[in-house]
Design an enzyme around this catalytic site. Structure first.
Site, PDB file in Angstrom:
ATOM      1  N   MET A 116      -9.052   8.988   8.823  1.00 47.44           N
ATOM      2  CA  MET A 116      -9.527   9.503   7.525  1.00 47.44           C
ATOM      3  C   MET A 116     -10.485  10.677   7.720  1.00 47.44           C
ATOM      4  O   MET A 116     -11.437  10.833   6.962  1.00 47.44           O
ATOM      5  CB  MET A 116     -10.264   8.392   6.740  1.00 47.44           C
ATOM      6  N   ASP A 141       0.806  -1.221   0.000  1.00 51.81           N
ATOM      7  CA  ASP A 141       0.000   0.000   0.000  1.00 51.81           C
ATOM      8  C   ASP A 141       0.836   1.267   0.000  1.00 51.81           C
ATOM      9  O   ASP A 141       2.018   1.248   0.251  1.00 51.81           O
ATOM     10  CB  ASP A 141      -0.810   0.052   1.304  1.00 51.81           C
ATOM     11  N   LYS A 179      -3.237   3.147  -2.408  1.00 52.16           N
ATOM     12  CA  LYS A 179      -4.454   3.940  -2.538  1.00 52.16           C
ATOM     13  C   LYS A 179      -4.190   5.306  -1.939  1.00 52.16           C
ATOM     14  O   LYS A 179      -3.786   5.421  -0.797  1.00 52.16           O
ATOM     15  CB  LYS A 179      -5.605   3.275  -1.782  1.00 52.16           C
TER      16      LYS A 179
END
Ligand code: SAH
Length: 505
Positions: A172, A35, A57
Site C-alpha cells: 500500500m 474483496d 475495498k
C-alpha cells in the site's frame, strides 16, 4: 446452531495460488464474502447456489465499512451457515483478519484461519525477486506504506528499520513512495540500493519498474505508476534479469479473447495462460437443443442397430447425442456393432467417458480429412449416422454419399449467437483491449461479427487466430485482414500458432 467462518487467504491474484484448503472450504460454502483483489474465477470454486457478497475495498472507497463486514459475518454464521471470508493475499498480512477473528470470538462464532500466499512474497516471486537469498539477504520485513511517513507519531521505527533488515517490502505504498524513500535515505539506507515496484503481481497484467531507492519515486511519477503494487528494497532486486520467468513468457502482455462456448473456453484459456497471455472469455456462441425438434435424431436412435457407422464432428455433438440417448433410457450398449469415427482428438476423447473408443480419427482434423480416412473402410453399402449441428457444412455427408453410403444427418444441437456477451465485446473493441481473438469454429466467427457489428476497418489492428483452414476462410470471406491459422487443428495447435506468431512479431 451457529455456523462457522473461514477467514481465507485468496492469494495475490493468480487464482491458482489459492490453497487446497481454501478451495475445499469454498466448495462447501453457503456464503462467500469477498474483496476487491480476489480473481472472480475463485468464486467458481463455490457452489453456484452459494450467496456471494462483494464487500470490496478500493483505497478510500469502502463499499462496506469494516464493522459492517464483521457484523455480516456474524449474522450469516448465526443463521447456521458456512461462511468463507475471502481476502486478497494472506488474511493476517494487512488484511484485517485479526480484527475480524476477534469480533467473531467475542460473538461466540467458531472460526478458522486459512493462510494465503501474501503479495509481499508472491508478487516479487513472479517478478523474479526472492525476498531472501543466501548471498544478498538474510532477513526481510513487510511494512505498511499506507501510513503517512511525515506524521510526527509514526508506528514504524524508521531509524531502526531502514538498515536493520536486508529486504524491505512495502504494501500500500505507491502514493507515499517519495516520502518512504526519503525516510529510508535519511535513516541511512544508501540511495543506490536496488528497488522495484511490482504492480498486479502474479496476474497476466503484472508490471515491474526497477530503479534505486534514490530514483524510483521519480521514475514511478514519470510513468504514472499506479497501485496496487508492492515496493521492494534491497540487493535481492539486482539479479532480477537472470531470474525473470513469468513476464518473459512468450504470450506475456498479450490480451486474447476466447470466443468458444462457456463450457469449452477454459481448456483453451488454460493453455494460453500457461504461455503467459491474459485471456478474456467472451463466448460468441452457445449450444442449445435443436431449433426444429429432435424428430430426426429420435428416429435414428430408435433404429440405432441399423447403422454401421456413427460419425461425430464435435465434442458438442458427442455430448448432445448421448444426452438424448440417455433420455431414451438407453446407454452406449445401444450402439451395438456400429463403428465410431471422430473428426479429431478432442472429439475422440469426448467419447471416452461413455466407455467408447473411436475406430477412426483422421490425421487432418476436418471434414475432408475424415472423409478421406473413411473411404478405404467403406464398401459402398454402409448406413451412416451423423448427429451434429444444423448449420454444419454438407461436404462430409455429400462425399460419403458419393462413396455409395446411405447417410442420415440429424440435428443434435444448435449453435446460437451468445447475445448476452454482445455489449462486453463491443466494449472491448471500443477500448482497443484485444490483441488477438481466437476462433475454434466458423460459427464463432459469424457470431462474433454479428454481435460486435464491427466493420473490418474497426477490426484491422486485431489478429484473428483460427483453429483450422475452414474457420480461417470464414474470416477471410468476412474481410478480416490479419489471420493466422493453426498447423494442427486442435486448441494446442492454436495456442502454438499464436506463440509462433508472437515470437516472429
Ligand atoms: N492481505 C494482502 C494485503 C492487503 S493490503 C496480502 O497478503 O497480500 C493491499 C495491498 O497489498 C496493496 O495496496 C498492494 O500493496 C498489495 N497487493 C495486493 N495484491 C497485490 C498484487 N497482486 N500485486 C502487487 N501488490 C499487491
Amino acid at each position: 446452531m451457529n455456523g462457522i467462518v473461514y477467514l481465507t487467504g485468496a492469494g495475490p491474484g493468480d487464482y491458482r495460488l489459492l490453497t487446497l484448503r481454501g478451495k475445499e472450504v469454498l466448495g462447501r460454502a453457503d456464503v462467500v464474502v469477498y474483496d476487491y483483489l480476489a480473481d472472480s474465477r475463485l468464486l467458481e470454486f463455490a457452489p453456484p447456489t452459494a450467496e456471494k457478497i462483494y464487500v470490496g475495498k478500493k483505497a478510500a472507497n469502502h463499499t462496506l465499512p469494516q464493522d459492517q463486514i464483521s457484523e455480516l459475518l456474524v449474522a450469516k454464521a448465526k443463521e447456521g451457515k458456512t461462511v468463507v471470508r475471502l481476502k486478497g493475499g494472506d488474511p493476517f498480512v494487512f488484511g484485517r483478519g485479526g480484527e475480524e477473528s476477534r469480533l467473531l470470538h467475542d460473538a461466540g462464532i467458531p472460526f478458522e484461519i486459512i493462510p494465503g500466499v501474501t503479495s509481499a512474497i508472491g508478487a516479487p516471486a513472479y517478478a523474479g525477486i526472492p525476498v531472501t537469498d543466501r548471498t544478498a539477504a538474510s532477513s526481510f520485513a513487510v511494512v505498511t506504506g499506507h501510513e503517512d511517513p511525515t506524521k510526527a507519531e509514526s508506528s514504524i521505527h524508521w531509524d531502526k528499520l531502514a538498515t536493520a533488515v536486508d529486504t524491505l517490502v512495502f504494501l500500500m505504498g505507491v502514493h507515499n513512495l517519495p516520502a518512504i524513500t526519503e525516510k529510508l535515505m535519511a535513516n541511512g539506507r544508501p540511495a543506490d540500493t536496488p528497488a522495484a515496484l511490482v504492480r498486479w503481481g502474479t496476474k497476466p497484467v503484472q508490471e515491474t519498474l526497477t530503479g534505486t531507492v534514490g530514483d524510483i519515486a521519480e521514475k514511478a511519477a514519470a510513468c504514472q505508476f499506479k497501485p496496487p503494487a508492492v515496493f521492494i528494497v534491497g540487493d535481492v532486486v539486482a539479479p532480477r534479469p537472470s531470474m525473470q520467468w513469468f513476464d518473459t513468457k512468450p504470450l506475456f502482455g498479450l490480451s486474447i479473447a476466447v470466443t468458444r462456448t462457456h463450457a469449452q473456453a477454459p481448456a483453451l484459456t488454460q493453455q494460453l495462460e500457461e504461455l503467459g497471455a491474459r485471456c478474456l472469455e467472451v463466448p460468441t456462441i452457445r449450444i442449445t437443443p435443436p431449433t426444429d425438434d429432435y424428430e430426426a435424431l429420435d428416429a435414428a436412435i430408435d433404429h440405432l442397430s441399423d447403422y454401421d457407422w456413427l460419425i461425430f464432428t464435435s465434442t458438442n455433438g458427442v455430448d448432445a447425442f448421448f444426452r438424448r440417448l440417455h433420455g431414451h433410457q438407453l446407454d452406449s450398449r445401444a450402439l451395438g456393432k456400429a463403428k465410431l469415427a471422430a473428426i479429431g482428438s478432442a472429439t475422440a476423447k469426448a467419447l471416452e467417458p461413455y466407455g467408447l473408443t473411436a475406430d477412426v480419427v483422421p490425421s487432418a482434423y476436418c471434414a475432408e480429412g475424415l472423409a478421406a480416412a473413411l473411404e478405404p473402410l467403406l464398401n459402398g453399402r454402409e448406413r451412416i449416422l451423423i448427429p451434429r449441428a444444423k448449420e454444419a457444412r454438407s461436404i462430409l455427408p455429400d462425399t460419403l454419399r458419393r462413396y455409395g453410403a446411405s447417410v442420415d444427418v440429424c440435428e443434435a444441437y444448435c449453435t446460437l449467437p451468445a447475445s448476452e456477451n454482445g455489449e462486453a465485446l463491443k466494449d472491448l473493441l471500443q477500448h482497443k483491449a484485444l490483441d488477438v481473438v481466437t476462433f475454434t469454429s466458423s460459427s464463432a466467427v459469424r457470431s462474433f461479427l454479428s454481435l460486435t457489428e464491427a466493420s473490418s476497418e474497426a477490426l484491422q489492428d486485431i489478429t484473428f487466430a483460427c483453429i483450422g483452414p475452414i474457420t480461417a476462410r470464414t474470416c477471410q470471406e468476412a474481410g478480416l485482414k490479419k489471420i493466422i491459422t493453426a498447423k494442427t487443428y486442435t486448441t494446442k495447435g492454436l495456442a502454438e500458432c499464436i506463440r509462433d506468431w508472437r515470437l516472429k512479431e
